[in-house]
Motif scaffolding. Structure first.
Motif, short mmCIF file in Angstrom:
data_model
loop_
_atom_site.label_atom_id
_atom_site.label_comp_id
_atom_site.label_asym_id
_atom_site.label_seq_id
_atom_site.Cartn_x
_atom_site.Cartn_y
_atom_site.Cartn_z
N UNK A 60 4.24 41.25 52.44
CA UNK A 60 2.83 41.60 52.55
C UNK A 60 2.11 41.05 51.33
N UNK A 61 1.05 40.31 51.57
CA UNK A 61 0.29 39.68 50.49
C UNK A 61 -1.00 40.46 50.28
N UNK A 62 -1.22 40.92 49.05
CA UNK A 62 -2.44 41.67 48.72
C UNK A 62 -3.03 41.10 47.43
N UNK A 63 -4.30 40.74 47.47
CA UNK A 63 -5.02 40.31 46.27
C UNK A 63 -6.07 41.35 45.94
N UNK A 64 -5.99 41.88 44.73
CA UNK A 64 -6.94 42.90 44.27
C UNK A 64 -8.07 42.19 43.54
N UNK A 65 -9.30 42.30 44.04
CA UNK A 65 -10.40 41.58 43.40
C UNK A 65 -10.72 42.10 42.01
N UNK A 66 -11.22 41.17 41.17
CA UNK A 66 -11.74 41.48 39.83
C UNK A 66 -10.69 41.95 38.85
N UNK A 67 -9.41 41.75 39.14
CA UNK A 67 -8.35 42.23 38.25
C UNK A 67 -7.60 41.06 37.62
#
Length: 203
Positions: A154-161
């Motif tokens: 599962x690919x998750x990108x957390x914005x602004x981090x």
């Protein structure tokens, strides 16, 4: 503290941990006031999350066994010049980010890892590829790249981090915990509530 072009590029890479300060820091530098960048560069005054948690032994153990034995200094330099062709030659004279890596590895003196360490990992073990969108050290596009050969990733990108997103983001921590509970469907609803940082402005 010497702030040449190479140092400034490397500061920009690490400054994702203080993203709200980056525009004002660059504006100050352009107006002859380098103190903010110089302090951060020399004293590690980035953030509690960014500094003080680097396991240098582990870092050099990995870099010096899995990276430098399989990529010459010339290859690293050439790749940097190709990736950043518009940078001035004074900056391109050193490979980006890890300027002193090879002398450091000479001192660390660990053996090369087996060549297979460079192979892509393949498998069907549930895996969470978690990235921060402000990470300029290990860019968010690494997540899908790593996951491309892992069938249950599962690919998750957390914005602004920034780099080490798990250490800086409560949302990333919630996603990780939920992944352990339900690997096939981690809860990512918190991503929708995240807002960009407010950039500092001069007085």
């Amino acid at each position: 503290v010497v702030l040449d072009g190479g140092a400034l590029v490397n500061w920009m890479t690490s400054a994702t941990h203080v993203a709200p300060q980056v525009p004002i820091a660059l504006d100050e530098l352009a107006h002859g006031k380098p103190q903010r960048i110089a302090q951060q560069w020399a004293g590690g005054k980035l953030s509690p999350q960014a500094m003080g948690r680097v396991a240098h032994g582990l870092v050099y153990g990995v870099f010096c066994s899995a990276w430098t034995p399989y990529e010459s200094e010339e290859e690293a330099l050439r790749a940097g010049q190709e990736a950043f062709p518009s940078f001035p030659r004074s900056v391109q004279a050193q490979a980006p980010q890890l300027t002193f890596l090879r002398p450091d590895c000479d001192v660390w003196n660990v053996p090369a890892a087996p060549r297979s360490i460079r192979d892509k990992t393949r498998g069907d073990i549930p895996t969470l590829a978690l990235s921060g969108s402000f990470d300029s050290q290990t860019g968010a596009d690494n997540g899908p790249y790593v996951a491309s050969t892992l069938t249950k990733a599962k690919v998750v990108t957390v914005p602004y981090e920034p780099h080490v997103v798990f250490a800086t983001s409560k949302c990333a921590q919630e996603i990780t915990v939920s992944f352990f509970n339900t690997p096939a469907a981690p809860k990512t609803a918190c991503l929708k509530s995240l807002e960009p940082p407010k950039f500092e402005i001069g007085h």
